[in-house]
Design a protein around this motif. Sequence first.
Motif, PDB file in Angstrom:
ATOM      1  N   UNK A  11      93.744 -21.969  41.835  1.00 34.46           N
ATOM      2  CA  UNK A  11      92.287 -22.110  41.952  1.00 34.46           C
ATOM      3  C   UNK A  11      91.690 -21.595  40.667  1.00 34.46           C
ATOM      4  N   UNK A  12      92.146 -20.755  39.963  1.00 34.00           N
ATOM      5  CA  UNK A  12      91.621 -20.077  38.365  1.00 34.00           C
ATOM      6  C   UNK A  12      93.015 -19.858  37.678  1.00 34.00           C
ATOM      7  N   UNK A  13      92.671 -19.824  36.365  1.00 44.73           N
ATOM      8  CA  UNK A  13      93.717 -19.573  35.643  1.00 44.73           C
ATOM      9  C   UNK A  13      94.117 -18.190  35.551  1.00 44.73           C
ATOM     10  N   UNK A  14      95.254 -17.891  35.445  1.00 47.94           N
ATOM     11  CA  UNK A  14      96.001 -16.482  35.222  1.00 47.94           C
ATOM     12  C   UNK A  14      96.635 -16.328  34.183  1.00 47.94           C
ATOM     13  N   UNK A  15      96.670 -15.002  33.768  1.00 46.75           N
ATOM     14  CA  UNK A  15      97.401 -14.678  32.598  1.00 46.75           C
ATOM     15  C   UNK A  15      98.858 -14.553  32.746  1.00 46.75           C
ATOM     16  N   UNK A  16      99.803 -14.533  31.790  1.00 49.60           N
ATOM     17  CA  UNK A  16     101.004 -14.214  32.052  1.00 49.60           C
ATOM     18  C   UNK A  16     101.430 -12.732  32.645  1.00 49.60           C
ATOM     19  N   UNK A  17     100.564 -11.740  32.143  1.00 50.66           N
ATOM     20  CA  UNK A  17     100.563 -10.611  32.600  1.00 50.66           C
ATOM     21  C   UNK A  17     100.071 -10.299  34.238  1.00 50.66           C
ATOM     22  N   UNK A  18      99.201 -11.047  34.534  1.00 54.01           N
ATOM     23  CA  UNK A  18      98.558 -11.066  35.962  1.00 54.01           C
ATOM     24  C   UNK A  18      99.603 -11.903  36.868  1.00 54.01           C
ATOM     25  N   UNK A  19     100.411 -12.988  36.235  1.00 56.65           N
ATOM     26  CA  UNK A  19     101.586 -13.641  37.152  1.00 56.65           C
ATOM     27  C   UNK A  19     102.523 -12.648  37.229  1.00 56.65           C
ATOM     28  N   UNK A  22     101.731 -10.271  40.045  1.00 58.12           N
ATOM     29  CA  UNK A  22     101.916 -10.904  41.416  1.00 58.12           C
ATOM     30  C   UNK A  22     103.269 -11.145  41.737  1.00 58.12           C
ATOM     31  N   UNK A  23     103.958 -11.604  40.856  1.00 58.04           N
ATOM     32  CA  UNK A  23     105.283 -12.031  41.196  1.00 58.04           C
ATOM     33  C   UNK A  23     106.130 -10.684  41.556  1.00 58.04           C
ATOM     34  N   UNK A  24     106.031  -9.922  40.718  1.00 57.17           N
ATOM     35  CA  UNK A  24     107.007  -8.636  40.986  1.00 57.17           C
ATOM     36  C   UNK A  24     106.840  -8.191  42.397  1.00 57.17           C
ATOM     37  N   UNK A  25     105.354  -8.229  42.883  1.00 63.34           N
ATOM     38  CA  UNK A  25     104.970  -7.863  44.180  1.00 63.34           C
ATOM     39  C   UNK A  25     105.628  -8.922  45.340  1.00 63.34           C
ATOM     40  N   UNK A  26     105.932  -9.998  44.993  1.00 62.32           N
ATOM     41  CA  UNK A  26     106.652 -10.604  46.100  1.00 62.32           C
ATOM     42  C   UNK A  26     107.942 -11.026  46.186  1.00 62.32           C
ATOM     43  N   UNK A  27     108.795 -10.552  44.798  1.00 64.15           N
ATOM     44  CA  UNK A  27     110.008 -10.663  44.391  1.00 64.15           C
ATOM     45  C   UNK A  27     110.909 -10.054  45.477  1.00 64.15           C
ATOM     46  N   UNK A  28     110.703  -8.842  45.970  1.00 61.48           N
ATOM     47  CA  UNK A  28     111.501  -8.091  46.992  1.00 61.48           C
ATOM     48  C   UNK A  28     111.930  -8.841  48.308  1.00 61.48           C
ATOM     49  N   UNK A  40     113.793 -18.196  40.190  1.00 58.66           N
ATOM     50  CA  UNK A  40     113.090 -17.936  39.003  1.00 58.66           C
ATOM     51  C   UNK A  40     111.938 -18.255  39.380  1.00 58.66           C
ATOM     52  N   UNK A  41     110.739 -17.074  39.073  1.00 54.24           N
ATOM     53  CA  UNK A  41     109.351 -17.622  38.935  1.00 54.24           C
ATOM     54  C   UNK A  41     108.977 -18.157  37.730  1.00 54.24           C
ATOM     55  N   UNK A  42     107.860 -19.238  37.880  1.00 53.20           N
ATOM     56  CA  UNK A  42     107.278 -20.090  36.764  1.00 53.20           C
ATOM     57  C   UNK A  42     105.874 -19.870  36.685  1.00 53.20           C
ATOM     58  N   UNK A  43     105.299 -20.030  35.477  1.00 54.84           N
ATOM     59  CA  UNK A  43     103.715 -20.060  35.199  1.00 54.84           C
ATOM     60  C   UNK A  43     103.604 -20.925  34.264  1.00 54.84           C
ATOM     61  N   UNK A  44     102.888 -22.162  34.276  1.00 49.30           N
ATOM     62  CA  UNK A  44     102.653 -23.094  33.170  1.00 49.30           C
ATOM     63  C   UNK A  44     101.893 -22.506  31.882  1.00 49.30           C
ATOM     64  N   UNK A  50     101.633 -22.330  38.978  1.00 41.83           N
ATOM     65  CA  UNK A  50     102.658 -21.517  39.110  1.00 41.83           C
ATOM     66  C   UNK A  50     103.744 -22.197  40.258  1.00 41.83           C
ATOM     67  N   UNK A  51     104.848 -21.428  40.373  1.00 41.93           N
ATOM     68  CA  UNK A  51     105.853 -21.678  41.534  1.00 41.93           C
ATOM     69  C   UNK A  51     107.085 -20.922  41.131  1.00 41.93           C
ATOM     70  N   UNK A  52     108.212 -21.635  41.427  1.00 47.67           N
ATOM     71  CA  UNK A  52     109.504 -21.016  41.379  1.00 47.67           C
ATOM     72  C   UNK A  52     110.545 -22.212  41.549  1.00 47.67           C
ATOM     73  N   UNK A  53     111.703 -21.788  41.071  1.00 53.55           N
ATOM     74  CA  UNK A  53     112.886 -22.699  40.765  1.00 53.55           C
ATOM     75  C   UNK A  53     113.825 -22.075  41.442  1.00 53.55           C
TER      76      UNK A  53
END
Length: 107
Positions: A11-19, A22-28, A40-44, A50-53
């Motif tokens: 819904x709004x742009x996020x930075x690589x640091x924000x991503x 967030x990704x580290x919080x869901x990875x476990x 593999x988490x991805x961010x354009x 965002x998303x994952x492979x």
Amino acid sequence: MITTFTTFTLPQTITLEQASEIFQSTAPKYRSVPGLVRKVYVLSEDGRTAGGVYLWNSRADAEALYTDAWRAFVKDKYGTDPVVTYFNSPVVVDNVAGQIITAPHAP
């Protein structure tokens, strides 16, 4: 083997640091998913998508994850519905392990 790409427009742009936060919080959550070989988490580059492979042992394993509850989790976390696309993965090159992996059904 199956590879899935999951993507969602944020819904709004996020930075690589924000991503990364967030990704580290869901990875476990993905450490012990049956049949999941790698995620593999991805961010354009523009921070809007965002998303994952994911690499799976089988389509059935992948489909077992992408439930209504998983879709609701993604929508709640990122504010948008995910899109899941499936691909067959007959050969995988793993440079870390020094292997070329061939799916059982491929010659």
